[in-house]
Write a protein that holds these residues in place. Structure first.
Motif, short mmCIF file in Angstrom:
data_model
loop_
_atom_site.label_atom_id
_atom_site.label_comp_id
_atom_site.label_asym_id
_atom_site.label_seq_id
_atom_site.Cartn_x
_atom_site.Cartn_y
_atom_site.Cartn_z
N PHE A 45 80.31 14.48 -7.07
CA PHE A 45 79.40 15.25 -6.21
C PHE A 45 80.09 16.48 -5.65
CE2 PHE A 45 78.32 16.03 -1.69
CZ PHE A 45 77.14 16.74 -1.91
N THR A 46 81.25 16.30 -5.02
CA THR A 46 81.86 17.41 -4.29
C THR A 46 82.37 18.53 -5.19
OG1 THR A 46 83.98 16.26 -4.15
CG2 THR A 46 82.46 15.97 -2.31
N ASP A 47 82.67 18.23 -6.45
CA ASP A 47 83.12 19.27 -7.37
C ASP A 47 81.95 19.98 -8.05
OD1 ASP A 47 85.73 18.65 -6.75
OD2 ASP A 47 86.12 17.56 -8.60
N HIS A 48 80.76 19.48 -7.86
CA HIS A 48 79.59 20.10 -8.47
C HIS A 48 79.19 21.31 -7.63
CE1 HIS A 48 76.16 20.22 -11.13
NE2 HIS A 48 75.40 20.44 -10.08
N ARG A 49 79.11 22.47 -8.25
CA ARG A 49 78.83 23.70 -7.50
C ARG A 49 77.34 24.02 -7.41
NH1 ARG A 49 83.41 27.05 -10.38
NH2 ARG A 49 81.67 28.37 -10.91
N PHE A 50 76.49 23.25 -8.03
CA PHE A 50 75.05 23.48 -7.97
C PHE A 50 74.68 24.91 -8.36
CE2 PHE A 50 75.80 19.82 -5.34
CZ PHE A 50 74.72 18.99 -5.57
N GLY A 51 75.38 25.46 -9.35
CA GLY A 51 75.09 26.79 -9.85
C GLY A 51 75.70 27.91 -9.01
N THR A 146 82.01 22.18 1.39
CA THR A 146 82.46 21.92 2.76
C THR A 146 82.83 20.44 2.92
OG1 THR A 146 81.08 23.74 3.56
CG2 THR A 146 81.85 22.15 5.19
N VAL A 147 82.01 19.56 2.37
CA VAL A 147 82.33 18.13 2.41
C VAL A 147 83.63 17.87 1.66
CG1 VAL A 147 81.61 15.86 1.56
CG2 VAL A 147 79.97 17.34 2.71
N SER A 148 83.78 18.44 0.48
CA SER A 148 84.96 18.23 -0.34
C SER A 148 86.22 18.73 0.35
CB SER A 148 84.80 18.95 -1.68
OG SER A 148 85.93 18.77 -2.49
N GLY A 149 86.14 19.91 0.94
CA GLY A 149 87.30 20.47 1.62
C GLY A 149 87.75 19.65 2.81
N SER A 150 86.85 18.87 3.38
CA SER A 150 87.16 18.03 4.53
C SER A 150 87.49 16.59 4.14
CB SER A 150 85.97 17.96 5.49
OG SER A 150 85.53 19.22 5.87
N PHE A 151 86.81 16.09 3.13
CA PHE A 151 86.87 14.67 2.79
C PHE A 151 88.28 14.17 2.49
CE2 PHE A 151 86.73 11.18 -0.29
CZ PHE A 151 85.96 10.26 0.40
#
Length: 187
Positions: A45-51, A146-151
């Motif tokens: 999820f967190t590595d997916h950039r959604f385009g 943002t989630v990835s950078g914090s998680f």
């Protein structure tokens, strides 16, 4: 046992690629393999950039990693941004001068992450600006970044492996001075 071994091998490979210590994930794999597999799946999820383009995605991710104060995680995120094609000068501008000279997309990505992390009352306006620029999918990419950078920094710290003392900003400033001196001497 076999799954833990495979997870640890994958973590070590990732760590070797980026010069990042994945020991906390390997320790976690020894503690609870199924839980660690689920942690690894978070990256889907967190590595997916959604385009979303790499620059605003990594601006949000780097900002979140910086806010959680894990030097090695910040270095990792910078390395990943560079690998995705984000110029180092733009990363420096975002981190060292408050994004005043950073490209618009990077400044807006940073501003978004800061607002989310601080629960800033201006967040609805910032969200509207991001949605106008990148659409709902782009906002989802910023949220994932943002989630990835914090998680991972928070997980790492929670497991007792935090390392706030790595001087990343000093490294960036020093690296910029070296490049500036090289450019001057070449000219």
């Amino acid at each position: 046992m076999m799954l833990a071994m495979l997870l640890k091998r994958a973590f070590r490979k990732f760590g070797g690629r980026y010069g990042y210590d994945t020991g906390y994930l390997c320790d976690l794999a020894d503690t609870d393999t199924t839980g660690t597999l689920k942690v690894g799946l978070v990256s889907l999820f967190t590595d997916h950039r959604f385009g979303l383009d790499a620059a605003p995605y990594f601006a949000a991710k780097i900002t979140a990693a910086r806010q959680t104060d894990c030097g090695s995680c910040l270095r990792l995120t910078i390395a990943m941004a560079r690998e995705a094609g984000v110029p180092m000068r733009d990363i420096r501008a975002m981190l060292l001068d408050g994004a005043k000279t950073a490209p618009r997309d990077i400044a807006l990505g940073r501003h978004y992450a800061e607002a989310v992390l601080a629960n800033d009352p201006a967040l609805p306006n910032i969200l509207a600006a991001c949605e106008a620029r990148w659409g709902k999918k782009g906002v989802a990419g910023l949220a994932a970044a943002t989630v990835s950078g914090s998680f991972y920094p928070l997980l790492k710290r929670g497991l007792g492996h935090g390392n706030t003392c790595e001087p990343v900003l000093a490294w960036l400033a020093g690296d910029a001075k070296e490049e500036s001196m090289l450019e001057t001497s070449d000219g």
